[in-house]
Scaffold this motif. Structure first.
Motif, PDB file in Angstrom:
ATOM      1  N   CYS A   1     119.140  46.223  86.151  1.00 45.82           N
ATOM      2  CA  CYS A   1     118.189  46.396  85.033  1.00 45.82           C
ATOM      3  C   CYS A   1     117.748  45.027  84.516  1.00 45.82           C
ATOM      4  O   CYS A   1     118.566  44.130  84.308  1.00 45.82           O
ATOM      5  N   THR A   2     116.459  44.893  84.321  1.00 45.06           N
ATOM      6  CA  THR A   2     115.908  43.584  83.938  1.00 45.06           C
ATOM      7  C   THR A   2     115.665  43.462  82.426  1.00 45.06           C
ATOM      8  O   THR A   2     115.035  42.505  81.987  1.00 45.06           O
ATOM      9  N   ASN A   3     116.168  44.414  81.686  1.00 44.53           N
ATOM     10  CA  ASN A   3     115.893  44.412  80.230  1.00 44.53           C
ATOM     11  C   ASN A   3     116.215  43.071  79.574  1.00 44.53           C
ATOM     12  O   ASN A   3     115.453  42.570  78.754  1.00 44.53           O
ATOM     13  N   TYR A   4     117.339  42.492  79.966  1.00 47.35           N
ATOM     14  CA  TYR A   4     117.761  41.240  79.316  1.00 47.35           C
ATOM     15  C   TYR A   4     116.823  40.072  79.612  1.00 47.35           C
ATOM     16  O   TYR A   4     116.783  39.084  78.900  1.00 47.35           O
ATOM     17  N   LYS A   5     116.028  40.227  80.711  1.00 43.93           N
ATOM     18  CA  LYS A   5     115.090  39.157  81.069  1.00 43.93           C
ATOM     19  C   LYS A   5     113.763  39.276  80.315  1.00 43.93           C
ATOM     20  O   LYS A   5     112.947  38.361  80.338  1.00 43.93           O
ATOM     21  N   LEU A   6     113.551  40.444  79.714  1.00 46.98           N
ATOM     22  CA  LEU A   6     112.229  40.722  79.142  1.00 46.98           C
ATOM     23  C   LEU A   6     112.074  40.271  77.695  1.00 46.98           C
ATOM     24  O   LEU A   6     110.961  40.229  77.177  1.00 46.98           O
ATOM     25  N   VAL A   7     113.197  39.990  77.035  1.00 50.32           N
ATOM     26  CA  VAL A   7     113.126  39.543  75.639  1.00 50.32           C
ATOM     27  C   VAL A   7     113.933  38.263  75.450  1.00 50.32           C
ATOM     28  O   VAL A   7     114.873  37.996  76.206  1.00 50.32           O
ATOM     29  N   ASP A   8     113.537  37.502  74.457  1.00 43.42           N
ATOM     30  CA  ASP A   8     114.294  36.285  74.165  1.00 43.42           C
ATOM     31  C   ASP A   8     115.458  36.609  73.225  1.00 43.42           C
ATOM     32  O   ASP A   8     115.734  37.789  72.928  1.00 43.42           O
ATOM     33  N   THR A   9     116.117  35.577  72.750  1.00 44.70           N
ATOM     34  CA  THR A   9     117.308  35.803  71.906  1.00 44.70           C
ATOM     35  C   THR A   9     116.969  36.481  70.582  1.00 44.70           C
ATOM     36  O   THR A   9     117.817  37.109  69.959  1.00 44.70           O
ATOM     37  N   ASN A  10     115.699  36.358  70.178  1.00 45.68           N
ATOM     38  CA  ASN A  10     115.280  37.010  68.930  1.00 45.68           C
ATOM     39  C   ASN A  10     114.799  38.437  69.159  1.00 45.68           C
ATOM     40  O   ASN A  10     114.343  39.106  68.236  1.00 45.68           O
ATOM     41  N   GLY A  11     114.849  38.862  70.424  1.00 42.22           N
ATOM     42  CA  GLY A  11     114.414  40.223  70.733  1.00 42.22           C
ATOM     43  C   GLY A  11     112.917  40.344  70.895  1.00 42.22           C
ATOM     44  O   GLY A  11     112.378  41.442  70.949  1.00 42.22           O
TER      45      GLY A  11
END
Lengths: 370, 92
Positions: A282-292
């Motif tokens: 799952c690439t979800n973690y790649k789609l947002v920065d640390t601030n979401g």
């Protein structure tokens, strides 16, 4: 002992006399007339009783004695009567205040309110509704819908009233009318009015204009239709899923044709096979920065076990219509390309092998093989 | 000696007391209601002494009876003064 009794009688008499003076001096203040009158009578009775005692202990002829027995009986009655009148006035005032509160609320609500009897004849309405009908609120009494609306609309209103009064249930109705060429939408809530025995004695309606809301909804539906038409015309998987719950929020027709009606289901349960949790890839973690907040597009290729196809995937985090950040995935089927690629590789290998074999047969120098 | 009208008067007072007890929550809305009700209760006590003085301790109970009437009247005066002079919120 007698002196003390006389002293108390004098104190009693003076206190009551003072009370009577206070009552008369401040007659116009605070208490209402009924209460003041009852209090006045009570004080007169008490003063009469007291003066009778004073005269008795002073040795003066008992002129008042014959009436003393009656006053003694009257005194407790007037004490009680005073309290009764007070309670009655309080109750009356409560009813009046409640009526005023209700009237204020009734008149100041932005909604239109009316009441009709069992024959759908208007009994009352608020000013807001009366203003719409170009009348004063009390002029509505005795009128029917036929006085204010076209025959079709009036008959419809009457049928609604009849149905609601017969069923005894509240109905929430949204309806559209063309008045002077304009589309008017109203939301009306009609409730049967019942008496203490539960018998329907009329109907109460409250309605408000929802034309603007309907226009917004219509515009939204139109834009959604355009969006859906474009999405459905794509020969690619397009879906939107919540990044926290993995709930599928949108799918296009192409996706629906492959996976069925998956709206509302969890993406990793739907698009993958034998998953007990979110996919490892799952690439979800790649789609947002640390601030979401959304970042760049993530492109990758993947073989889907469920569809048994290869896909070229482009993922992106976007802000959904309700404001939350969601995952948008567009996946193009590249199975054919992958198969062609494999075929080419296979043919190349065969060609190479053939060349090797031919070379060996002809004993060509090894340098030709390269 | 007990007089009939004294007994009837006491019974009427008890009726009023019952009325007060039944409506005590509503009567709290009467301005300075405690003073008014106290005035009545002391008046009723005077009535009880009136009845009892016919049975025993005539002089003392008679004194107490008149004292009760005096106190009751003073309380009524204070109550009226409170209602009118201080112009408390409440009945109109």
């Amino acid at each position: 002992m007698i002196n003390l009794v006389t002293f108390f009688d004098i104190v009693n008499f003076l206190a009551l006399l003072s009370a009577l003076i206070v009552l008369l001096v401040f007659w116009k203040r605070t208490l209402n007339t009924d209460l003041k009158f009852v209090l006045f009578v009570l004080l007169i009775l008490l003063i009469f009783h007291s003066s009778s005692n004073v005269l008795q202990w002073s040795g003066i002829t008992l002129v008042l004695d014959p009436f003393e027995d009656y006053t003694e009986l009257m005194e407790p009655l007037w004490w009680g009567f005073f309290l009764y009148v007070f309670l009655r006035d309080t109750a009356t005032r409560d009813v009046y205040e409640n009526k005023n509160k209700y009237k204020t609320l009734f008149e100041n609500l932005p909604q239109k309110i009316f009441q009709k009897d069992v024959n759908s004849v208007f009994v009352s309405c608020n000013e807001n509704y009366a203003k719409d009908l170009n009348i004063k609120s009390d002029e509505i009494i005795g009128k029917t819908d036929f006085h204010f609306y076209s025959k079709d609309i009036a008959e419809k209103y009457r049928a609604d009233d009849k149905r609601i009064m017969e069923s005894g249930r509240t109905e929430d109705i949204e309806e559209m009318y063309i008045i002077d060429g304009n589309e008017i939408w109203v939301n009306s809530v009609k409730t049967p009015i019942k008496d203490e025995d539960g018998k329907v004695i009329g109907i109460q309606g409250i309605f408000w204009d929802i034309t603007e809301r309907k226009k917004v909804e219509k515009a939204f539906h139109k834009s959604y239709e355009i969006f859906s038409t474009i999405m459905d015309s794509l020969d690619a998987i397009v879906y939107v899923a919540d990044m926290e719950t993995y709930e599928i929020l949108f799918v296009n027709n192409y996706t629906r044709d492959i996976f069925g009606d998956v709206l509302g289901k969890t993406c990793w349960k739907t698009f993958s096979v034998d998953q007990s949790g979110p996919c490892d890839f799952c690439t979800n973690y790649k789609l947002v920065d640390t601030n979401g907040e959304p970042v760049d597009i993530c492109s990758w290729e993947h073989y889907n076990d469920n569809a048994k196809h290869w896909y070229s995937i482009r993922d992106r985090a976007i802000r959904w219509i309700d404001g939350r950040i969601v995952r948008l995935e567009i996946a193009f089927d590249i199975t054919k390309q992958k198969e062609d690629e494999l075929e080419r590789t296979r043919l190349l290998r065969i060609t190479c092998l053939s060349v090797v074999l031919v070379t060996r047969q002809k004993n060509l120098p090894k340098k030709h093989l390269s | 000696m007990i007089q009939e009208n004294e007994i009837v008067s006491l019974l009427l007072c008890m009726g009023v007391l019952y009325f007060i007890l039944v409506n005590r929550s509503q009567l709290k809305r009467l301005p300075s209601s405690n003073i008014f009700v106290s005035g009545f209760l002391i008046y009723m006590l005077g009535r009880i002494f009136t009845v009892l003085e016919g049975l025993f301790l005539g002089d003392i109970l008679n004194l107490l009876e008149h004292a009760c009437y005096a106190i009751s009247s003073v309380l009524l005066l204070i109550w009226l003064w409170n209602v009118f002079k201080k112009n408390e919120r409440g009945v109109k």
